[in-house]
Design a protein around this motif. Structure first.
Motif, PDB file in Angstrom:
ATOM      1  N   ILE A 135       0.855  -1.187   0.000  1.00  0.00           N
ATOM      2  CA  ILE A 135       0.000   0.000   0.000  1.00  0.00           C
ATOM      3  C   ILE A 135       0.896   1.244   0.000  1.00  0.00           C
ATOM      4  N   GLY A 136       0.792   2.046  -1.052  1.00  0.00           N
ATOM      5  CA  GLY A 136       1.659   3.208  -1.216  1.00  0.00           C
ATOM      6  C   GLY A 136       1.624   4.181  -0.060  1.00  0.00           C
ATOM      7  N   VAL A 137       0.447   4.480   0.465  1.00  0.00           N
ATOM      8  CA  VAL A 137       0.367   5.448   1.569  1.00  0.00           C
ATOM      9  C   VAL A 137       1.061   4.899   2.814  1.00  0.00           C
ATOM     10  N   ASN A 138       0.970   3.596   3.048  1.00  0.00           N
ATOM     11  CA  ASN A 138       1.678   2.993   4.185  1.00  0.00           C
ATOM     12  C   ASN A 138       3.183   3.139   4.006  1.00  0.00           C
ATOM     13  N   GLN A 139       3.655   2.910   2.777  1.00  0.00           N
ATOM     14  CA  GLN A 139       5.076   3.074   2.484  1.00  0.00           C
ATOM     15  C   GLN A 139       5.531   4.498   2.789  1.00  0.00           C
ATOM     16  N   LYS A 140       4.741   5.476   2.372  1.00  0.00           N
ATOM     17  CA  LYS A 140       5.106   6.880   2.585  1.00  0.00           C
ATOM     18  C   LYS A 140       5.170   7.209   4.075  1.00  0.00           C
ATOM     19  N   ILE A 141       4.196   6.729   4.841  1.00  0.00           N
ATOM     20  CA  ILE A 141       4.166   7.019   6.282  1.00  0.00           C
ATOM     21  C   ILE A 141       5.366   6.392   6.974  1.00  0.00           C
ATOM     22  N   VAL A 142       5.604   5.115   6.723  1.00  0.00           N
ATOM     23  CA  VAL A 142       6.727   4.423   7.354  1.00  0.00           C
ATOM     24  C   VAL A 142       8.044   5.077   6.948  1.00  0.00           C
ATOM     25  N   SER A 143       8.189   5.384   5.668  1.00  0.00           N
ATOM     26  CA  SER A 143       9.415   6.021   5.188  1.00  0.00           C
ATOM     27  C   SER A 143       9.646   7.365   5.863  1.00  0.00           C
ATOM     28  N   LEU A 144       8.593   8.167   5.980  1.00  0.00           N
ATOM     29  CA  LEU A 144       8.720   9.480   6.609  1.00  0.00           C
ATOM     30  C   LEU A 144       9.137   9.355   8.070  1.00  0.00           C
ATOM     31  N   VAL A 145       8.501   8.448   8.810  1.00  0.00           N
ATOM     32  CA  VAL A 145       8.852   8.243  10.217  1.00  0.00           C
ATOM     33  C   VAL A 145      10.320   7.814  10.332  1.00  0.00           C
ATOM     34  N   LEU A 146      10.731   6.848   9.519  1.00  0.00           N
ATOM     35  CA  LEU A 146      12.104   6.354   9.578  1.00  0.00           C
ATOM     36  C   LEU A 146      13.113   7.442   9.193  1.00  0.00           C
ATOM     37  N   GLN A 147      12.809   8.196   8.154  1.00  0.00           N
ATOM     38  CA  GLN A 147      13.717   9.262   7.727  1.00  0.00           C
ATOM     39  C   GLN A 147      13.851  10.325   8.810  1.00  0.00           C
ATOM     40  N   ARG A 148      12.759  10.663   9.474  1.00  0.00           N
ATOM     41  CA  ARG A 148      12.814  11.658  10.554  1.00  0.00           C
ATOM     42  C   ARG A 148      13.641  11.153  11.735  1.00  0.00           C
ATOM     43  N   LEU A 149      13.742   9.832  11.859  1.00  0.00           N
ATOM     44  CA  LEU A 149      14.564   9.236  12.913  1.00  0.00           C
ATOM     45  C   LEU A 149      16.013   9.049  12.451  1.00  0.00           C
TER      46      LEU A 149
END
Length: 150
Positions: free
Chosen positions: A28-42
């Motif tokens: 699911i693309g939106v799930n990918q974006k959310i997880v990626s954003l959280v990880l990148q911010r960390l």
């Protein structure tokens, strides 16, 4: 390619002192974006795969510090992908293997038992939280929280 999938500059090998390298697997693309954003911010370097087949291929070619694996995906589900990654690690002598955690919206105790039996180290329920992801990173990788700003 998006920022999450673009080829970033070379970083230290997995397990080194550089950014934690995470493979996020979700169809699911939106799930990918959310997880990626959280990880990148960390402070993590994030790569993505849209299904279990892609995840296995990536894990056979590349080193990751952590894999966050959705369970329900087309072509190959997360459990089978984990089994194949673990089988490859066993035959290639890769010890310890990459930590793989299930990420699902419909988790229950049966799912958790199946995940552990397939070779996963843990289980996260969706929706994910930054604090939950940070705890997983601290437990399973060399990641440490950034120092507070002065």
């Amino acid at each position: 390619a998006t920022a999450a999938t673009a080829a970033p500059p070379a970083l230290p090998a997995a397990g080194g002192g550089g950014p934690v390298r995470v493979l996020s697997v979700d169809d699911i693309g939106v799930n990918q974006k959310i997880v990626s954003l959280v990880l990148q911010r960390l402070g993590c370097r994030v790569d993505t795969a849209a299904n279990g087949v892609e995840a296995v291929e990536r894990c056979l070619r590349e080193r990751f510090d952590l894999v966050l694996m959705d369970l329900q995906m087309p072509l190959m589900d997360g459990l089978e992908a984990c089994r194949r990654i673990r089988a490859h690690e066993a035959t290639s002598g890769t010890v310890p293997g990459v930590p793989i955690l299930a990420v699902t919206a419909h988790g229950d105790l049966t799912d958790q038992a199946e995940c552990l039996a397939a070779g996963m180290q843990g289980f996260m329920n969706k929706p994910i939280s930054p604090a939950g992801v940070a705890a997983v990173l601290a437990r399973h990788t060399h990641w440490r929280p950034p120092a507070p700003e002065a």
